[in-house]
Design an enzyme around this catalytic site. Sequence first.
Site, short mmCIF file in Angstrom:
data_model
loop_
_atom_site.label_atom_id
_atom_site.label_comp_id
_atom_site.label_asym_id
_atom_site.label_seq_id
_atom_site.Cartn_x
_atom_site.Cartn_y
_atom_site.Cartn_z
N GLU A 1 -4.68 17.31 -10.34
CA GLU A 1 -3.70 16.22 -10.20
C GLU A 1 -3.89 15.51 -8.86
OE1 GLU A 1 0.05 18.25 -10.80
OE2 GLU A 1 -0.07 19.23 -8.84
N CYS B 1 9.20 -3.32 17.55
CA CYS B 1 9.45 -3.09 18.97
C CYS B 1 9.32 -1.61 19.29
CB CYS B 1 10.84 -3.60 19.34
SG CYS B 1 11.09 -5.29 18.80
C1 LIG Z 1 1.26 15.23 -3.37
C2 LIG Z 1 0.83 16.17 -4.43
C3 LIG Z 1 -0.36 15.96 -5.14
C4 LIG Z 1 -1.33 14.86 -4.79
O1 LIG Z 1 -1.87 15.05 -3.53
P1 LIG Z 1 -3.06 14.06 -3.02
O2 LIG Z 1 -3.35 14.58 -1.66
O3 LIG Z 1 -2.51 12.70 -3.02
O4 LIG Z 1 -4.19 14.22 -3.96
C5 LIG Z 1 -0.66 16.81 -6.18
N1 LIG Z 1 0.17 17.83 -6.50
C6 LIG Z 1 1.32 18.08 -5.83
C7 LIG Z 1 2.17 19.21 -6.24
C8 LIG Z 1 1.68 17.25 -4.78
O5 LIG Z 1 2.80 17.51 -4.10
#
Ligand SMILES: *Cc1c(COP(=O)(O)O)cnc(C)c1O
Length: 397
Positions: A270, A348
């Site tokens: 993911e 600022c």
């Molecule tokens: C943020 C997150 C991702 C994606 O992370 P990237 O560094 O953008 O690839 C995947 N899984 C979980 C559980 C996350 O919290």
Amino acid sequence: MITAPVRDRVAGLTADDLPAYLYDLAALRAHAASVRAALPARVELYYAAKANPEAPVLAALSGIVTGFEVSSGGELAHARAAVPGAPLAFGAPGKTPAEIATALRLGVELFHVESEHELRLLGALAARLAPERTVDVLLRVNLPVAPEALDGVALAMGGRPTPFGIDPADIGGCLRVLDGPDRASLRLRGIHAHLASGLDAAAQLAVAGQIADWAAGLSERHRIPLPEVNVGGGMAVDYADPAARFDWAAFGAGLAGILDRYPGLTLRIEPGRALTAYCGWYATEVLDVKRSHGEDFAVLRGGTHHLRTPAAKQHDQPFAVLPTEHWPHPWPRPGVRDARITLAGQLCTPKDLLARHARVARLRAGDRVVFAMAGAYAWNISHHDFLMHPRPGFHYL
Ligand SMILES: *Cc1c(COP(=O)(O)O)cnc(C)c1O
């Protein structure tokens, strides 16, 4: 560093149209398709929507990715509307009862459960609100990965004390809940682990292998099927080298090796940033150029209230200069030649810096500057309301 459609659109904007975010959706689709093509068929590709949840971005990715990982009730309702047919996986620590109820109502396909309490809450709410359904669950585990794999990683979500996921010592308690009175409501599909961000392909594979092995051991010890393992996101994006890409070919080949060891397994990844970072640009103009105690500064229209990424990550955002020849004033145009210059915004605060001591051949008031790699953790992590400047325009090309 800038695609032709983005360069053309920036050239056509007036100063009052700036700053602007520009997203090249065709380039995004081409990149995502090449990532997909590098992965074995038995690897599912989810996009972590929190990296950039803009509806046109989600829509551009649908059909290429398997589904979307969402991190809040807001994100899941938004993603359900933006990509109605796409499977959603609901992750994130601290899910509220209202968020879980929304997820059940919207028929979220998969829950990444972060603790035994959350598992009990989900079971109770599912039994009450969706009695006809069996809710699919992955247990998010905070695994102690071999520390070499995480060396030099900016943001580690696992392998050390964190609020994320379930401690391996507490997995037994979760398995007992899954075998208890709410057995009919919940179905354990496997294990989830998102342990670090900023890993290159070799480190990412080492971690993925350890997660798969740990899940296989758990499955064997407890004699339970665990057909799905999600090894998370965090594939590296190198802001110092805009042309570099995570080695998806090597990663895909390595995942194929893991799948060979576990024939019944579905692997899932993911990524967020590694999919969308390259599809976004933040374009603006130079308002002023000046010298301060021996150093050159360009003050830009906009700043880190629109593009917080360099402030959040303490890096210099890569950029290109698009010169403009129009200078409407009778006095000399402020500018530098062959200089190192710091690009600041309008806020600022001395923290409002987008790039420090950057080498430029020439930069003058009125020139345009286009920041690359602004497609992930950019607009959506920025503190838009600080100083009440106007919001940027948004262009989806
Ligand atoms: C943020 C997150 C991702 C994606 O992370 P990237 O560094 O953008 O690839 C995947 N899984 C979980 C559980 C996350 O919290």
